[in-house]
Scaffold this motif. Structure first.
Motif, PDB file in Angstrom:
ATOM      1  N   VAL A 179     -16.896 -17.132  21.279  1.00 37.46           N
ATOM      2  CA  VAL A 179     -18.047 -16.541  21.967  1.00 37.46           C
ATOM      3  C   VAL A 179     -19.157 -16.313  20.956  1.00 37.46           C
ATOM      4  O   VAL A 179     -18.914 -16.153  19.757  1.00 37.46           O
ATOM      5  N   GLY A 180     -20.396 -16.285  21.444  1.00 34.44           N
ATOM      6  CA  GLY A 180     -21.528 -15.989  20.589  1.00 34.44           C
ATOM      7  C   GLY A 180     -21.570 -16.893  19.372  1.00 34.44           C
ATOM      8  O   GLY A 180     -21.382 -18.112  19.465  1.00 34.44           O
ATOM      9  N   ALA A 181     -21.806 -16.296  18.217  1.00 37.19           N
ATOM     10  CA  ALA A 181     -21.846 -17.059  16.973  1.00 37.19           C
ATOM     11  C   ALA A 181     -20.524 -17.735  16.676  1.00 37.19           C
ATOM     12  O   ALA A 181     -20.469 -18.677  15.874  1.00 37.19           O
ATOM     13  N   GLY A 182     -19.446 -17.287  17.302  1.00 43.14           N
ATOM     14  CA  GLY A 182     -18.125 -17.860  17.052  1.00 43.14           C
ATOM     15  C   GLY A 182     -17.797 -19.087  17.870  1.00 43.14           C
ATOM     16  O   GLY A 182     -16.703 -19.655  17.722  1.00 43.14           O
ATOM     17  N   ALA A 183     -18.724 -19.553  18.721  1.00 40.17           N
ATOM     18  CA  ALA A 183     -18.415 -20.634  19.652  1.00 40.17           C
ATOM     19  C   ALA A 183     -17.916 -21.897  18.963  1.00 40.17           C
ATOM     20  O   ALA A 183     -17.065 -22.611  19.499  1.00 40.17           O
ATOM     21  N   GLY A 184     -18.446 -22.201  17.759  1.00 40.78           N
ATOM     22  CA  GLY A 184     -18.061 -23.430  17.086  1.00 40.78           C
ATOM     23  C   GLY A 184     -17.307 -23.232  15.790  1.00 40.78           C
ATOM     24  O   GLY A 184     -17.182 -24.167  14.996  1.00 40.78           O
ATOM     25  N   MET A 185     -16.763 -22.046  15.565  1.00 34.14           N
ATOM     26  CA  MET A 185     -16.137 -21.754  14.277  1.00 34.14           C
ATOM     27  C   MET A 185     -14.642 -22.078  14.271  1.00 34.14           C
ATOM     28  O   MET A 185     -13.970 -22.020  15.292  1.00 34.14           O
ATOM     29  N   VAL A 186     -14.142 -22.409  13.065  1.00 41.13           N
ATOM     30  CA  VAL A 186     -12.753 -22.817  12.862  1.00 41.13           C
ATOM     31  C   VAL A 186     -12.206 -22.040  11.665  1.00 41.13           C
ATOM     32  O   VAL A 186     -12.881 -21.905  10.645  1.00 41.13           O
ATOM     33  N   ALA A 187     -10.980 -21.541  11.778  1.00 41.83           N
ATOM     34  CA  ALA A 187     -10.348 -20.856  10.649  1.00 41.83           C
ATOM     35  C   ALA A 187      -8.915 -21.352  10.497  1.00 41.83           C
ATOM     36  O   ALA A 187      -8.174 -21.442  11.481  1.00 41.83           O
ATOM     37  N   PHE A 188      -8.553 -21.711   9.277  1.00 46.80           N
ATOM     38  CA  PHE A 188      -7.205 -22.202   8.972  1.00 46.80           C
ATOM     39  C   PHE A 188      -6.833 -23.416   9.823  1.00 46.80           C
ATOM     40  O   PHE A 188      -5.667 -23.633  10.131  1.00 46.80           O
ATOM     41  N   GLY A 189      -7.829 -24.212  10.211  1.00 48.57           N
ATOM     42  CA  GLY A 189      -7.581 -25.387  11.022  1.00 48.57           C
ATOM     43  C   GLY A 189      -7.476 -25.131  12.508  1.00 48.57           C
ATOM     44  O   GLY A 189      -7.361 -26.073  13.293  1.00 48.57           O
ATOM     45  N   TRP A 190      -7.537 -23.860  12.931  1.00 42.05           N
ATOM     46  CA  TRP A 190      -7.418 -23.487  14.339  1.00 42.05           C
ATOM     47  C   TRP A 190      -8.748 -22.954  14.846  1.00 42.05           C
ATOM     48  O   TRP A 190      -9.575 -22.470  14.077  1.00 42.05           O
ATOM     49  N   LYS A 191      -8.942 -23.014  16.153  1.00 42.09           N
ATOM     50  CA  LYS A 191     -10.171 -22.439  16.715  1.00 42.09           C
ATOM     51  C   LYS A 191     -10.180 -20.946  16.470  1.00 42.09           C
ATOM     52  O   LYS A 191      -9.191 -20.253  16.717  1.00 42.09           O
ATOM     53  N   ALA A 192     -11.307 -20.448  16.010  1.00 43.42           N
ATOM     54  CA  ALA A 192     -11.446 -19.015  15.711  1.00 43.42           C
ATOM     55  C   ALA A 192     -12.802 -18.561  16.222  1.00 43.42           C
ATOM     56  O   ALA A 192     -13.253 -18.977  17.266  1.00 43.42           O
ATOM     57  N   GLY A 193     -13.477 -17.690  15.473  1.00 41.30           N
ATOM     58  CA  GLY A 193     -14.780 -17.191  15.887  1.00 41.30           C
ATOM     59  C   GLY A 193     -14.921 -15.716  15.631  1.00 41.30           C
ATOM     60  O   GLY A 193     -14.755 -15.229  14.510  1.00 41.30           O
ATOM     61  N   ILE A 194     -15.211 -14.966  16.700  1.00 43.58           N
ATOM     62  CA  ILE A 194     -15.433 -13.523  16.596  1.00 43.58           C
ATOM     63  C   ILE A 194     -14.108 -12.778  16.763  1.00 43.58           C
ATOM     64  O   ILE A 194     -13.308 -13.082  17.651  1.00 43.58           O
ATOM     65  N   GLY A 195     -13.883 -11.797  15.908  1.00 42.47           N
ATOM     66  CA  GLY A 195     -12.737 -10.901  16.046  1.00 42.47           C
ATOM     67  C   GLY A 195     -13.163  -9.485  15.718  1.00 42.47           C
ATOM     68  O   GLY A 195     -14.133  -9.271  14.977  1.00 42.47           O
ATOM     69  N   SER A 196     -12.454  -8.499  16.264  1.00 39.86           N
ATOM     70  CA  SER A 196     -12.852  -7.111  16.034  1.00 39.86           C
ATOM     71  C   SER A 196     -11.633  -6.199  16.062  1.00 39.86           C
ATOM     72  O   SER A 196     -10.640  -6.483  16.743  1.00 39.86           O
ATOM     73  N   SER A 197     -11.722  -5.111  15.324  1.00 42.02           N
ATOM     74  CA  SER A 197     -10.637  -4.139  15.268  1.00 42.02           C
ATOM     75  C   SER A 197     -11.196  -2.819  14.750  1.00 42.02           C
ATOM     76  O   SER A 197     -12.342  -2.748  14.301  1.00 42.02           O
ATOM     77  N   VAL A 217     -15.632  -9.542  12.570  1.00 41.81           N
ATOM     78  CA  VAL A 217     -15.686 -10.685  11.671  1.00 41.81           C
ATOM     79  C   VAL A 217     -16.184 -11.918  12.411  1.00 41.81           C
ATOM     80  O   VAL A 217     -15.978 -12.070  13.621  1.00 41.81           O
ATOM     81  N   LEU A 218     -16.851 -12.784  11.660  1.00 45.17           N
ATOM     82  CA  LEU A 218     -17.131 -14.145  12.091  1.00 45.17           C
ATOM     83  C   LEU A 218     -16.291 -15.018  11.181  1.00 45.17           C
ATOM     84  O   LEU A 218     -16.612 -15.224  10.011  1.00 45.17           O
ATOM     85  N   ALA A 219     -15.170 -15.520  11.712  1.00 44.35           N
ATOM     86  CA  ALA A 219     -14.148 -16.183  10.906  1.00 44.35           C
ATOM     87  C   ALA A 219     -14.303 -17.691  10.980  1.00 44.35           C
ATOM     88  O   ALA A 219     -14.213 -18.282  12.057  1.00 44.35           O
ATOM     89  N   ASN A 220     -14.500 -18.315   9.815  1.00 46.69           N
ATOM     90  CA  ASN A 220     -14.741 -19.760   9.744  1.00 46.69           C
ATOM     91  C   ASN A 220     -14.312 -20.252   8.363  1.00 46.69           C
ATOM     92  O   ASN A 220     -15.067 -20.877   7.647  1.00 46.69           O
ATOM     93  N   PHE A 221     -13.073 -19.941   7.991  1.00 46.67           N
ATOM     94  CA  PHE A 221     -12.644 -20.151   6.608  1.00 46.67           C
ATOM     95  C   PHE A 221     -11.146 -20.462   6.585  1.00 46.67           C
ATOM     96  O   PHE A 221     -10.453 -20.346   7.588  1.00 46.67           O
ATOM     97  N   GLY A 222     -10.644 -20.832   5.432  1.00 44.12           N
ATOM     98  CA  GLY A 222      -9.216 -20.884   5.215  1.00 44.12           C
ATOM     99  C   GLY A 222      -8.589 -22.262   5.231  1.00 44.12           C
ATOM    100  O   GLY A 222      -8.920 -23.116   6.049  1.00 44.12           O
ATOM    101  N   LEU A 223      -7.653 -22.490   4.316  1.00 38.07           N
ATOM    102  CA  LEU A 223      -6.848 -23.705   4.278  1.00 38.07           C
ATOM    103  C   LEU A 223      -5.771 -23.655   5.357  1.00 38.07           C
ATOM    104  O   LEU A 223      -5.175 -22.608   5.608  1.00 38.07           O
ATOM    105  N   ALA A 224      -5.498 -24.804   5.959  1.00 35.29           N
ATOM    106  CA  ALA A 224      -4.601 -24.843   7.113  1.00 35.29           C
ATOM    107  C   ALA A 224      -3.223 -24.266   6.810  1.00 35.29           C
ATOM    108  O   ALA A 224      -2.665 -23.512   7.611  1.00 35.29           O
ATOM    109  N   ASP A 225      -2.660 -24.610   5.669  1.00 36.40           N
ATOM    110  CA  ASP A 225      -1.300 -24.159   5.365  1.00 36.40           C
ATOM    111  C   ASP A 225      -1.239 -22.707   4.907  1.00 36.40           C
ATOM    112  O   ASP A 225      -0.144 -22.154   4.761  1.00 36.40           O
ATOM    113  N   ASP A 226      -2.387 -22.086   4.649  1.00 38.06           N
ATOM    114  CA  ASP A 226      -2.386 -20.748   4.054  1.00 38.06           C
ATOM    115  C   ASP A 226      -2.358 -19.607   5.068  1.00 38.06           C
ATOM    116  O   ASP A 226      -2.229 -18.444   4.660  1.00 38.06           O
ATOM    117  N   LEU A 227      -2.493 -19.905   6.354  1.00 37.14           N
ATOM    118  CA  LEU A 227      -2.528 -18.825   7.343  1.00 37.14           C
ATOM    119  C   LEU A 227      -1.286 -17.951   7.220  1.00 37.14           C
ATOM    120  O   LEU A 227      -0.150 -18.429   7.290  1.00 37.14           O
TER     121      LEU A 227
END
Length: 382
Positions: A179-197, A217-227
């Motif tokens: 959603v929002g800025a997270g619509a096209g973001m990817v983290a650790f090879g998986w679809k990600a985006g906006i998260g909150s806690s 967070v706007l999450a768009n980072f990380g190596l696939a095997d490192d999750l």
């Protein structure tokens, strides 16, 4: 399709729904940034096929950091640049003066200018003195590169989208995922985006009363095997070979923005110390802050406000005590809320296919839960 996202019933389980609860501090009522009183979040999601035939998978997210006029009564803030491989706007003045004076905007890398203009127009509409009887204004915009899925060269985010997101901003539970800025973001090879806690810090031991620390967070980072989830390296088991081979972001380039709010009376120096601890939360999920990944953390207090026109030469302000355990609880809250927000962005996101046929699959949350806690999820994790 242009969509202003407002709080809606969640369709995907959040990490806690599956027994994944990072840390020891309790979350706030909605377990999101908006548990801090006065903070609001709004999204505009752009998710459609452009006339050129290219998929648009992008948007804008805004955070209103405190009630009232931010320009006339500025929230105190602290900034930590973990790795400065980014194109954010307005950060040097925040680092120098320790205050915010506009809402915060998040978007894709090539749309920082549009978001900046949207925030300027919002400030000018509400403050006729800007640029006439007083100085100008310092909008703050953060970005991540969503070009793996989005037609980023199309410059689809416009200033009006930021104004639309501001109009939609709510103090309800924060919509997460694509959603929002997270619509096209990817983290650790998986679809990600906006998260909150969020986390509650019991400032007076045993009373159940205290302060709140919220993270977005706007999450768009990380190596696939490192999750990593609760210390378990789930990425090594879960990640399909096709994700490793095709995802540009498998190299870890992308970025992560962490926004932290609190209602505690912290000063700018203390808030920077809190922001710095977001790095630990990112590391707990498997982030290593790669060369090409821009990581930024910004923390602010809704309690401390600095008047644009001070009433005298000296301004009195309180701050957190640092000669006891209280400050460590705020550090812990920042770590835990950041960690859970990153996981929340992954759990909430739906699969998305974008430009050049690139595909970001949804994280298989149930399999993650079985890998992390096989006793409570006895079905085979394979």
């Amino acid at each position: 399709m242009t969509r202003a996202d407002s709080p809606t019933p969640r369709t995907n389980p959040r990490p806690r729904d599956l027994g994944i609860a990072p840390g020891t501090l309790p979350p706030g009522p909605s377990n999101s940034l908006t548990d801090v009183p006065g903070v609001r979040v709004g999204h505009v999601t752009l998710d459609h096929q452009h006339g050129t035939g290219l998929p648009v998978r992008t948007g804008a997210t805004v955070v209103v950091p405190a009630p009232g006029s931010l320009f006339r009564d500025k929230p105190v803030a602290g900034l930590e640049v973990v790795n400065g491989f980014g194109k954010a706007a307005g950060l040097s003045q925040v680092a120098e003066l320790g205050v915010l004076e506009t809402p915060l905007a998040l978007t894709n890398t090539l749309s920082v200018g549009s978001a900046f203009e949207g925030l300027v127009r919002h400030a000018l509409d509400g403050h006729p003195e800007i640029g006439v009887t007083t100085g100008t204004v310092n909008p703050v915009v953060f970005e991540c590169n969503d070009g793996w899925l989005n037609d980023i060269r199309g410059l689809h985010v416009r200033p009006d989208h930021v104004l639309e997101a501001l109009e939609a901003a709510s103090d309800g539970p924060v919509p997460e995922g694509a959603v929002g800025a997270g619509a096209g973001m990817v983290a650790f090879g998986w679809k990600a985006g906006i998260g909150s806690s969020s986390r509650i810090v019991d400032a007076v031991g045993g009373t159940g009363t205290g302060f709140t620390v919220g993270a977005l967070v706007l999450a768009n980072f990380g190596l696939a095997d490192d999750l990593t989830v609760l210390g378990v390296p789930v990425g090594r088991t879960l990640t399909p070979q096709q994700v490793r081979e095709q995802a540009e972001f498998a190299r870890g380039a992308g970025s992560c923005v962490v926004l932290l709010a609190t209602d505690a009376p912290a000063d700018a120096r203390q808030l920077r110390r809190v922001a710095k601890r977001a790095t630990v939360g990112l590391a707990r999920t498997g982030g290593i802050v790669q060369h090409g990944s821009g990581e930024y953390a910004l923390a602010w207090s809704t309690t401390h406000r600095v008047p644009h026109r001070p009433s005298g030469p000296v301004r009195a302000a309180s701050a957190l005590a640092e000669d006891g355990p209280l400050i460590d609880l705020f550090f812990r809250a920042a770590v835990e809320a950041t960690e859970e927000a990153v996981l929340g962005s992954l759990f909430a996101a739906r699969p998305v296919t974008g430009v050049r046929g690139h595909h970001a699959p949804a994280l298989p949350a149930e399999r993650v839960a079985r890998l992390v806690n096989p006793v409570h999820h006895p079905t085979s994790a394979r």
